[in-house]
Motif scaffolding. Structure first.
Motif, PDB file in Angstrom:
ATOM      1  N   TRP A  12     -41.701  33.806   6.247  1.00  0.00           N
ATOM      2  CA  TRP A  12     -42.996  34.220   6.800  1.00  0.00           C
ATOM      3  C   TRP A  12     -42.948  35.658   7.308  1.00  0.00           C
ATOM      4  CZ3 TRP A  12     -41.804  35.546  11.679  1.00  0.00           C
ATOM      5  CH2 TRP A  12     -40.768  34.866  12.311  1.00  0.00           C
ATOM      6  N   ALA A  13     -41.738  36.159   7.589  1.00  0.00           N
ATOM      7  CA  ALA A  13     -41.625  37.532   8.094  1.00  0.00           C
ATOM      8  C   ALA A  13     -42.060  38.532   7.033  1.00  0.00           C
ATOM      9  CB  ALA A  13     -40.203  37.814   8.537  1.00  0.00           C
ATOM     10  N   ALA A  14     -41.641  38.311   5.795  1.00  0.00           N
ATOM     11  CA  ALA A  14     -42.024  39.218   4.709  1.00  0.00           C
ATOM     12  C   ALA A  14     -43.520  39.158   4.461  1.00  0.00           C
ATOM     13  CB  ALA A  14     -41.267  38.848   3.433  1.00  0.00           C
ATOM     14  N   ALA A  15     -44.083  37.954   4.537  1.00  0.00           N
ATOM     15  CA  ALA A  15     -45.531  37.817   4.352  1.00  0.00           C
ATOM     16  C   ALA A  15     -46.292  38.534   5.459  1.00  0.00           C
ATOM     17  CB  ALA A  15     -45.914  36.339   4.321  1.00  0.00           C
ATOM     18  N   ALA A  16     -45.781  38.438   6.680  1.00  0.00           N
ATOM     19  CA  ALA A  16     -46.437  39.121   7.794  1.00  0.00           C
ATOM     20  C   ALA A  16     -46.393  40.627   7.621  1.00  0.00           C
ATOM     21  CB  ALA A  16     -45.746  38.734   9.108  1.00  0.00           C
ATOM     22  N   TRP A  80     -52.246  29.645   8.075  1.00  0.00           N
ATOM     23  CA  TRP A  80     -50.974  30.156   8.571  1.00  0.00           C
ATOM     24  C   TRP A  80     -49.880  29.094   8.507  1.00  0.00           C
ATOM     25  CZ3 TRP A  80     -50.894  35.223   9.079  1.00  0.00           C
ATOM     26  CH2 TRP A  80     -52.091  35.904   9.365  1.00  0.00           C
ATOM     27  N   ALA A  81     -50.217  27.852   8.872  1.00  0.00           N
ATOM     28  CA  ALA A  81     -49.203  26.800   8.869  1.00  0.00           C
ATOM     29  C   ALA A  81     -48.636  26.589   7.469  1.00  0.00           C
ATOM     30  CB  ALA A  81     -49.811  25.508   9.400  1.00  0.00           C
ATOM     31  N   LYS A  82     -49.501  26.654   6.471  1.00  0.00           N
ATOM     32  CA  LYS A  82     -49.051  26.455   5.100  1.00  0.00           C
ATOM     33  C   LYS A  82     -48.259  27.656   4.606  1.00  0.00           C
ATOM     34  CE  LYS A  82     -50.793  25.376   0.461  1.00  0.00           C
ATOM     35  NZ  LYS A  82     -52.003  25.085  -0.353  1.00  0.00           N
ATOM     36  N   GLU A  83     -48.712  28.862   4.951  1.00  0.00           N
ATOM     37  CA  GLU A  83     -48.071  30.074   4.449  1.00  0.00           C
ATOM     38  C   GLU A  83     -46.672  30.273   5.037  1.00  0.00           C
ATOM     39  OE1 GLU A  83     -50.159  33.734   4.272  1.00  0.00           O
ATOM     40  OE2 GLU A  83     -52.096  32.795   3.952  1.00  0.00           O
ATOM     41  N   PHE A  84     -46.520  29.987   6.323  1.00  0.00           N
ATOM     42  CA  PHE A  84     -45.267  30.314   6.987  1.00  0.00           C
ATOM     43  C   PHE A  84     -44.385  29.097   7.254  1.00  0.00           C
ATOM     44  CE2 PHE A  84     -48.278  33.684   8.325  1.00  0.00           C
ATOM     45  CZ  PHE A  84     -47.744  34.672   7.534  1.00  0.00           C
ATOM     46  N   GLY A  85     -44.895  27.903   6.938  1.00  0.00           N
ATOM     47  CA  GLY A  85     -44.070  26.706   7.001  1.00  0.00           C
ATOM     48  C   GLY A  85     -43.597  26.360   8.401  1.00  0.00           C
ATOM     49  N   GLU A  86     -42.510  25.576   8.445  1.00  0.00           N
ATOM     50  CA  GLU A  86     -42.020  25.060   9.721  1.00  0.00           C
ATOM     51  C   GLU A  86     -40.948  25.952  10.342  1.00  0.00           C
ATOM     52  OE1 GLU A  86     -40.686  21.143   8.972  1.00  0.00           O
ATOM     53  OE2 GLU A  86     -42.691  20.346   8.510  1.00  0.00           O
ATOM     54  N   GLU A  87     -40.597  27.041   9.699  1.00  0.00           N
ATOM     55  CA  GLU A  87     -39.511  27.878  10.218  1.00  0.00           C
ATOM     56  C   GLU A  87     -39.972  28.825  11.322  1.00  0.00           C
ATOM     57  OE1 GLU A  87     -36.936  29.746   7.443  1.00  0.00           O
ATOM     58  OE2 GLU A  87     -37.149  28.159   5.960  1.00  0.00           O
ATOM     59  N   PHE A  88     -41.285  29.008  11.467  1.00  0.00           N
ATOM     60  CA  PHE A  88     -41.759  29.871  12.549  1.00  0.00           C
ATOM     61  C   PHE A  88     -41.377  29.222  13.872  1.00  0.00           C
ATOM     62  CE2 PHE A  88     -45.140  31.567  15.388  1.00  0.00           C
ATOM     63  CZ  PHE A  88     -44.808  32.897  15.270  1.00  0.00           C
ATOM     64  N   PRO A  89     -40.737  29.960  14.774  1.00  0.00           N
ATOM     65  CA  PRO A  89     -40.115  29.336  15.951  1.00  0.00           C
ATOM     66  C   PRO A  89     -41.071  28.925  17.071  1.00  0.00           C
ATOM     67  CG  PRO A  89     -39.773  31.710  15.987  1.00  0.00           C
ATOM     68  CD  PRO A  89     -40.416  31.396  14.660  1.00  0.00           C
ATOM     69  N   PHE A  90     -42.362  29.194  16.947  1.00  0.00           N
ATOM     70  CA  PHE A  90     -43.319  28.862  18.005  1.00  0.00           C
ATOM     71  C   PHE A  90     -44.460  28.006  17.468  1.00  0.00           C
ATOM     72  CE2 PHE A  90     -41.392  32.820  19.479  1.00  0.00           C
ATOM     73  CZ  PHE A  90     -41.146  32.547  20.808  1.00  0.00           C
ATOM     74  N   GLU A  91     -45.064  27.237  18.377  1.00  0.00           N
ATOM     75  CA  GLU A  91     -46.344  26.604  18.099  1.00  0.00           C
ATOM     76  C   GLU A  91     -47.446  27.556  18.549  1.00  0.00           C
ATOM     77  OE1 GLU A  91     -46.734  22.779  19.817  1.00  0.00           O
ATOM     78  OE2 GLU A  91     -44.939  21.956  18.849  1.00  0.00           O
ATOM     79  N   ILE A  92     -48.511  27.665  17.751  1.00  0.00           N
ATOM     80  CA  ILE A  92     -49.583  28.610  18.036  1.00  0.00           C
ATOM     81  C   ILE A  92     -50.813  27.863  18.543  1.00  0.00           C
ATOM     82  CG2 ILE A  92     -51.106  30.382  17.097  1.00  0.00           C
ATOM     83  CD1 ILE A  92     -49.020  30.928  14.969  1.00  0.00           C
ATOM     84  N   GLN A  93     -51.316  28.282  19.694  1.00  0.00           N
ATOM     85  CA  GLN A  93     -52.576  27.763  20.224  1.00  0.00           C
ATOM     86  C   GLN A  93     -53.599  28.896  20.179  1.00  0.00           C
ATOM     87  OE1 GLN A  93     -51.721  26.222  24.144  1.00  0.00           O
ATOM     88  NE2 GLN A  93     -49.994  24.990  23.417  1.00  0.00           N
TER      89      GLN A  93
END
Length: 254
Positions: A12-16, A80-93
């Motif tokens: 997800w870092a490269a996509a960002a 975002w959840a689909k693009e960056f998957g489960e490896e993103f270290p935070f939950e987003i509110q």
């Protein structure tokens, strides 16, 4: 505790970074000068008050519609959840209609919250007379060395809860750079005066400052995460502006 190599290589870092780079490609929609401005002025001066009000309302509505059409071209819907998957270290509110998002995660015995705000122009900091301090701090620390040259930054506040105590670090995230502003800590008791436990980072020894940057990185506040936050908040800013325009249009059509 160091961030794992898997996190540093997160897809997800490269996509960002791609989304962030796309910001420079946002469309610029120049307004065309009215070819008959003098005639329009003469017409307006000849209208009665009710007619003038109707013309002004129609003109404002045309401008709003134009801004909506431009914003619709710039804004993108992202899963975002689909693009960056489960490896993103935070939950987003993320609550629509607000100027911030909240990131949360648990790490061993800590609960980490990060409040991230919409982009702010960098010159707003300069107007507060802090530009020289920023440059001096950046040169000394090796962080945010180009901060003054960037056009915007994202304010974020990292709050780490340790049982009944908390540690709060206020930062400015520039593209690919992070600058810490201040550090505060204390018990959960809200009666404690924050001025007794808060320190501006520029007043701390250099070794202390470097340790704080490492401390944040160990809590997943890395350049990959902040690059993602820039892309996310730029996208949110566009959608919030579009929603604001639509609400204004609804009011004008009443």
């Amino acid at each position: 505790m160091a961030i794992s190599s898997a996190l540093r290589r997160a897809p997800w870092a490269a996509a960002a970074r791609g989304l962030l780079a796309a910001r420079s490609g946002w469309r610029v929609h120049p307004r065309q000068p009215h070819p008959h401005r003098a005639e329009c002025s003469a017409l307006l001066s000849s209208l009665s008050a009710p007619q003038l009000s109707a013309v002004a309302d129609a003109q404002l509505l045309r401008v709003i519609n134009y801004e909506i059409s431009c914003a619709q071209q710039d804004c993108r819907k992202r899963d975002w959840a689909k693009e960056f998957g489960e490896e993103f270290p935070f939950e987003i509110q993320d609550k629509e209609g607000t100027n911030r998002i909240t990131l949360t995660r648990r790490d061993q015995k800590e609960r980490i919250e990060v409040e991230v705000f919409l982009p702010s122009p960098a010159d707003s900091v300069e107007q507060n007379g802090e530009q020289e301090d920023q440059v001096e701090d950046a040169n000394r620390q090796g962080h945010a060395s180009n901060a003054a040259a960037n056009q915007y930054y994202i304010p974020l506040v990292v709050k780490i809860h340790k049982g009944a105590a908390w540690l709060e670090i206020s930062c400015r995230s520039y593209p690919d750079e992070l600058a810490i502003d201040s550090l505060a800590f204390g018990p959960r008791d809200e009666s404690v005066d924050s001025s007794d436990v808060e320190a501006k980072i520029s007043n701390l020894p250099e070794e202390f400052q470097q340790a704080l940057y490492s401390y944040l990185k160990s809590r997943a506040i890395s350049s990959d995460v902040t690059n993602f936050l820039h892309a996310y908040m730029i996208n949110k800013e566009c959608h919030e502006y579009l929603a604001w325009l639509r609400k204004l249009k609804g009011l004008m059509k009443r």
